[in-house]
Design a protein around this motif. Structure first.
Motif, PDB file in Angstrom:
ATOM      1  N   PHE A 108       0.850  -1.182   0.000  1.00 23.30           N
ATOM      2  CA  PHE A 108       0.000   0.000   0.000  1.00 23.30           C
ATOM      3  C   PHE A 108       0.887   1.233   0.000  1.00 23.30           C
ATOM      4  O   PHE A 108       2.052   1.172   0.369  1.00 23.30           O
ATOM      5  CB  PHE A 108      -0.947   0.011   1.198  1.00 23.30           C
ATOM      6  N   LEU A 109       0.325   2.339  -0.432  1.00 23.14           N
ATOM      7  CA  LEU A 109       1.089   3.578  -0.501  1.00 23.14           C
ATOM      8  C   LEU A 109       0.708   4.505   0.645  1.00 23.14           C
ATOM      9  O   LEU A 109      -0.465   4.758   0.888  1.00 23.14           O
ATOM     10  CB  LEU A 109       0.837   4.282  -1.829  1.00 23.14           C
ATOM     11  N   GLY A 110       1.715   5.010   1.339  1.00 30.99           N
ATOM     12  CA  GLY A 110       1.489   5.929   2.444  1.00 30.99           C
ATOM     13  C   GLY A 110       2.822   6.407   2.983  1.00 30.99           C
ATOM     14  O   GLY A 110       3.885   6.079   2.457  1.00 30.99           O
ATOM     15  N   CYS A 111       2.769   7.179   4.075  1.00 32.64           N
ATOM     16  CA  CYS A 111       3.988   7.768   4.633  1.00 32.64           C
ATOM     17  C   CYS A 111       4.695   6.859   5.633  1.00 32.64           C
ATOM     18  O   CYS A 111       5.769   7.184   6.106  1.00 32.64           O
ATOM     19  CB  CYS A 111       3.676   9.118   5.269  1.00 32.64           C
ATOM     20  N   GLY A 112       4.093   5.712   5.976  1.00 29.57           N
ATOM     21  CA  GLY A 112       4.714   4.777   6.905  1.00 29.57           C
ATOM     22  C   GLY A 112       4.229   4.892   8.334  1.00 29.57           C
ATOM     23  O   GLY A 112       4.604   4.096   9.184  1.00 29.57           O
ATOM     24  N   ALA A 113       3.381   5.871   8.620  1.00 27.59           N
ATOM     25  CA  ALA A 113       2.879   6.062   9.982  1.00 27.59           C
ATOM     26  C   ALA A 113       1.898   4.969  10.359  1.00 27.59           C
ATOM     27  O   ALA A 113       1.169   4.436   9.513  1.00 27.59           O
ATOM     28  CB  ALA A 113       2.201   7.420  10.100  1.00 27.59           C
ATOM     29  N   SER A 114       1.867   4.638  11.649  1.00 26.37           N
ATOM     30  CA  SER A 114       0.876   3.709  12.176  1.00 26.37           C
ATOM     31  C   SER A 114       0.370   4.279  13.497  1.00 26.37           C
ATOM     32  O   SER A 114       1.036   5.087  14.140  1.00 26.37           O
ATOM     33  CB  SER A 114       1.469   2.311  12.379  1.00 26.37           C
ATOM     34  N   TRP A 115      -0.829   3.853  13.897  1.00 26.19           N
ATOM     35  CA  TRP A 115      -1.430   4.327  15.135  1.00 26.19           C
ATOM     36  C   TRP A 115      -2.549   3.390  15.551  1.00 26.19           C
ATOM     37  O   TRP A 115      -2.983   2.539  14.783  1.00 26.19           O
ATOM     38  CB  TRP A 115      -1.958   5.757  14.981  1.00 26.19           C
ATOM     39  N   ARG A 116      -3.012   3.546  16.760  1.00 29.57           N
ATOM     40  CA  ARG A 116      -4.204   2.863  17.277  1.00 29.57           C
ATOM     41  C   ARG A 116      -5.218   3.941  17.611  1.00 29.57           C
ATOM     42  O   ARG A 116      -4.859   5.082  17.898  1.00 29.57           O
ATOM     43  CB  ARG A 116      -3.879   2.058  18.529  1.00 29.57           C
TER      44      ARG A 116
END
Length: 119
Positions: A108-116
């Motif tokens: 998938f394409l994105g900035c690499g950030a993750s969160w809950r």
């Protein structure tokens, strides 16, 4: 669009855990096809619009469902009065933009950030 932060396409890709984000900043709606829940909002890192399908699990099958085998995630349908299943999931930026220095083989394409999400 005063007061609105625009998508920063120049944010370099970075595998960054942003911790817990207020769930009120995201919408959660059944997928039009009924196969799960779509969570949509704005990435807290790059401010791009992000949208993710979390497929429903198959009750009694001992699996999170066929789609989760492909995408590595899935949710169980919310039991009446039970906890919100999407609060247990890790959410990822899926803004659809190939940020600088991103891995070439990502699914998938994105900035690499993750969160809950938290309530």
């Amino acid at each position: 669009m005063r007061g609105t932060v625009r998508h920063d396409h120049g944010v370099p890709y970075g595998d960054e855990d942003l911790g817990e984000i207020d769930a009120a900043l995201f919408t959660q709606q059944p997928a039009p096809s009924g196969e799960g829940v779509v969570v949509a909002g704005t990435c807290p890192r790059c401010h791009g619009a992000t949208r993710t399908l979390f497929p429903w699990g198959r009750p009694g099958a001992g699996t999170k469902g066929a789609l989760s085998l492909l995408f590595g995630r899935g949710v169980t349908q919310k039991a009446e009065g039970g906890p919100e299943p999407l609060l247990a999931e890790v959410h990822f930026c899926e803004c659809g933009h190939a940020h600088p220095h991103g891995p070439p083989d990502t699914s998938f394409l994105g900035c690499g950030a993750s969160w809950r999400l938290r309530r």
